[in-house]
Design an enzyme around this catalytic site. Structure first.
Site, PDB file in Angstrom:
ATOM      1  CG  HIS A  86      -3.113   3.449   2.203  1.00 21.49           C
ATOM      2  ND1 HIS A  86      -3.446   3.027   0.985  1.00 21.49           N
ATOM      3  CD2 HIS A  86      -3.065   2.364   2.934  1.00 21.49           C
ATOM      4  CE1 HIS A  86      -3.970   1.707   1.112  1.00 21.49           C
ATOM      5  NE2 HIS A  86      -3.718   1.427   2.292  1.00 21.49           N
ATOM      6  CB  CYS A 110      -0.948   0.036   1.139  1.00 25.01           C
ATOM      7  SG  CYS A 110      -2.053  -1.167   1.201  1.00 25.01           S
ATOM      8  CG  ASN A 123      -6.700  -0.425   1.444  1.00 24.33           C
ATOM      9  OD1 ASN A 123      -5.867  -0.083   0.390  1.00 24.33           O
ATOM     10  ND2 ASN A 123      -6.015  -1.243   2.455  1.00 24.33           N
TER      11      ASN A 123
HETATM   12  N1  COA Z   1     -18.038  -8.519   9.443  1.00 30.17           N
HETATM   13  C1  COA Z   1     -18.542  -8.880  10.702  1.00 30.17           C
HETATM   14  N2  COA Z   1     -17.681  -9.012  11.642  1.00 30.17           N
HETATM   15  C2  COA Z   1     -16.324  -9.031  11.262  1.00 30.17           C
HETATM   16  C3  COA Z   1     -15.929  -8.597   9.927  1.00 30.17           C
HETATM   17  C4  COA Z   1     -16.925  -8.454   9.026  1.00 30.17           C
HETATM   18  N3  COA Z   1     -16.599  -8.141   8.015  1.00 30.17           N
HETATM   19  N4  COA Z   1     -14.424  -8.566   9.995  1.00 30.17           N
HETATM   20  C5  COA Z   1     -14.357  -9.245  11.411  1.00 30.17           C
HETATM   21  N5  COA Z   1     -15.196  -9.250  12.065  1.00 30.17           N
HETATM   22  C6  COA Z   1     -15.184  -9.532  13.375  1.00 30.17           C
HETATM   23  C7  COA Z   1     -14.156 -10.302  13.874  1.00 30.17           C
HETATM   24  O1  COA Z   1     -14.250 -11.475  13.822  1.00 30.17           O
HETATM   25  C8  COA Z   1     -13.885 -10.182  15.556  1.00 30.17           C
HETATM   26  O2  COA Z   1     -15.189 -10.843  16.046  1.00 30.17           O
HETATM   27  P1  COA Z   1     -14.742 -11.564  17.438  1.00 30.17           P
HETATM   28  O3  COA Z   1     -14.637 -10.385  18.281  1.00 30.17           O
HETATM   29  O4  COA Z   1     -15.985 -12.298  17.728  1.00 30.17           O
HETATM   30  O5  COA Z   1     -13.478 -12.349  17.240  1.00 30.17           O
HETATM   31  C9  COA Z   1     -14.627  -8.771  15.549  1.00 30.17           C
HETATM   32  O6  COA Z   1     -15.339  -8.483  14.080  1.00 30.17           O
HETATM   33  C10 COA Z   1     -13.588  -7.755  15.959  1.00 30.17           C
HETATM   34  O7  COA Z   1     -12.685  -7.642  15.174  1.00 30.17           O
HETATM   35  P2  COA Z   1     -11.366  -6.791  15.167  1.00 30.17           P
HETATM   36  O8  COA Z   1     -10.340  -7.408  14.124  1.00 30.17           O
HETATM   37  O9  COA Z   1     -11.101  -6.604  16.664  1.00 30.17           O
HETATM   38  O10 COA Z   1     -12.005  -5.478  14.541  1.00 30.17           O
HETATM   39  P3  COA Z   1     -11.237  -4.045  14.228  1.00 30.17           P
HETATM   40  O11 COA Z   1     -11.875  -3.017  15.042  1.00 30.17           O
HETATM   41  O12 COA Z   1      -9.962  -4.097  14.673  1.00 30.17           O
HETATM   42  O13 COA Z   1     -11.460  -4.007  12.754  1.00 30.17           O
HETATM   43  C11 COA Z   1     -10.320  -4.116  10.692  1.00 30.17           C
HETATM   44  C12 COA Z   1     -10.960  -4.919  11.976  1.00 30.17           C
HETATM   45  C13 COA Z   1      -9.826  -5.129   9.928  1.00 30.17           C
HETATM   46  C14 COA Z   1     -11.523  -3.147   9.960  1.00 30.17           C
HETATM   47  C15 COA Z   1      -9.207  -3.025  11.410  1.00 30.17           C
HETATM   48  O14 COA Z   1      -8.412  -3.983  12.272  1.00 30.17           O
HETATM   49  C16 COA Z   1      -8.487  -2.523  10.515  1.00 30.17           C
HETATM   50  O15 COA Z   1      -8.956  -1.872   9.538  1.00 30.17           O
HETATM   51  N6  COA Z   1      -7.184  -2.950  10.102  1.00 30.17           N
HETATM   52  C17 COA Z   1      -6.269  -2.208   9.260  1.00 30.17           C
HETATM   53  C18 COA Z   1      -6.568  -2.919   8.130  1.00 30.17           C
HETATM   54  C19 COA Z   1      -6.011  -2.253   7.090  1.00 30.17           C
HETATM   55  O16 COA Z   1      -6.089  -1.110   6.781  1.00 30.17           O
HETATM   56  N7  COA Z   1      -5.323  -2.758   6.163  1.00 30.17           N
HETATM   57  C20 COA Z   1      -4.456  -2.383   5.007  1.00 30.17           C
HETATM   58  C21 COA Z   1      -3.353  -1.245   5.675  1.00 30.17           C
HETATM   59  S1  COA Z   1      -2.230  -1.056   4.597  1.00 30.17           S
END
Ligand code: COA
Length: 341
Positions: free
Chosen positions: A262, A117, A292
């Site tokens: 980004h 990214c 993204n």
């Molecule tokens: N729909 C519903 N629930 C979902 C889900 C979806 N699409 N994806 C994940 N979950 C669930 C998980 O399984 C987890 O469930 P659990 O608590 O029963 O285990 C719960 O949601 C919370 O997950 P968590 O990972 O704690 O959520 P979060 O607030 O961290 O958000 C992301 C997850 C991926 C959105 C966040 O971590 C993020 O944006 N990370 C950076 C990603 C990114 O930008 N990547 C590229 C960077 S270059």
């Protein structure tokens, strides 16, 4: 002392026609529009259909960037093509030479950059270094991705986040005396930390875990991400890298007209803005529409912000990105007087 400056003189973007809304994904994954919108800010993304490659999107965006720069595609239009992508058309060769050839740009040097990214900012740095070194006068810099081709169809987290698309800019050498003119790239910061390589990875298909014998499990060819750790790293690295550039330029937070980060997650972008002391309203957000798009993310955000009139000539713009590798980078520029295509 090098007396050449580098300016952004053209911008083009392209999204494939297939729009995937949150509702579309809810129909086949255990997720909800409410979860996706509240956790990421994303409402839709575009996916290239079967048979459409990253190179296909890159050619469209490249063509538009040349047009925006007032250049006819053809030999002599640019002296260099740099393509940032995580999803090349083939593992070998690079996609950039094919894109250059399809744009009829002659036998110019052309290569890919793999910084996930952060790739577009790495590509800007590479191309502007060619220009400073006197190896090129004009360069086409493209960020293009088809993440839809590497997503595990059963992974709800990555499916809701990533989209396909391409954006491109033309960089040109300009006389160094124009030190604060429109479009000038003013400073850059790049970094990496390979100890975090497993936070964002496609486990199989490279030399460490080969695609041949013994064959890896099918899902090891898909993109994987440790969302929580990536979130924290993204906020910290983009904030620190941006601050490095601001400090070197002597810009205060209120001198930044637009923060173009980004487009990973609206909560990440707001946290970076807050960390820098830049009001959230001055952070460009277009991930709600495109998700993204990795290496295509920053030029697509620039294209949207230019199209809606936010970016005006002379505006002070701070670009910042974070990605797999881990990699990160920031670039400061003044916005040029151009019409994006
Ligand atoms: N729909 C519903 N629930 C979902 C889900 C979806 N699409 N994806 C994940 N979950 C669930 C998980 O399984 C987890 O469930 P659990 O608590 O029963 O285990 C719960 O949601 C919370 O997950 P968590 O990972 O704690 O959520 P979060 O607030 O961290 O958000 C992301 C997850 C991926 C959105 C966040 O971590 C993020 O944006 N990370 C950076 C990603 C990114 O930008 N990547 C590229 C960077 S270059």
């Amino acid at each position: 002392m090098d007396n050449t400056a580098v300016a952004l003189v053209g911008l083009g973007s392209y999204l494939p026609p297939q729009r995937i809304t949150n509702e579309t994904l809810c129909a086949r994954l255990d997720t909800t529009d409410e979860w996706i919108t509240s956790r990421t800010g994303i409402r839709s993304r575009y996916w290239a259909g079967p048979g459409v490659s990253t190179g296909d999107l890159a050619v469209e965006a490249g063509h538009r960037a040349l047009k925006s720069a007032g250049l006819e595609a053809g030999a002599g239009a640019v002296d260099l093509v740099v393509l940032a992508t995580t999803t090349p058309d083939n593992p070998c060769p690079a996609t950039a030479p094919d894109v250059a050839s399809r744009l009829d740009l002659g036998h110019v040097p052309a290569y890919d950059i793999a910084a996930v990214c952060s790739g577009f900012l790495y590509a800007l740095a590479a191309a502007s270094s060619h220009i400073h070194a006197g190896l090129a006068r004009r360069a086409l810099v493209i960020g293009a991705e088809t993440y839809s081709t590497i997503l595990n169809p059963t992974d709800r987290t990555t499916n809701v986040i990533f989209g396909d698309g391409a954006g491109a800019v033309v960089l040109s050498a300009v006389p160094g005396e124009e030190t604060d003119g429109n479009g000038l790239l003013l400073d850059m910061d790049l970094g990496s930390d390979g100890s975090g390589r497993n936070l964002i990875t496609i486990p199989a298909g490279g030399s460490r875990q080969r695609a041949t014998t013994p064959a890896p499990a099918a899902d090891e060819h898909y993109f994987t991400m440790q969302g929580k750790q990536v979130f924290t790293q993204a906020v910290n690295r983009m904030t620190e890298s941006s601050q490095t550039v601001l400090d070197r330029l002597g810009w205060s937070a209120d001198q930044v007209d637009w923060l173009v980060g980004h487009q990973a997650n609206v909560r990440i972008l707001n946290a970076v803005a807050r960390g820098l002391g830049i009001p959230e309203e001055r952070a460009v957000i277009n991930l709600d529409k495109v998700g993204n798009t990795s290496a295509a993310s920053i030029p697509l955000a620039l294209a949207d912000a230019a199209a809606d009139g936010s970016l005006t000539p002379g505006a002070r713009v701070l670009l910042t990105a974070f990605g797999g590798g881990l990699t990160w980078g920031s670039v400061a520029l003044t916005w040029p007087d151009i019409i994006p295509a």
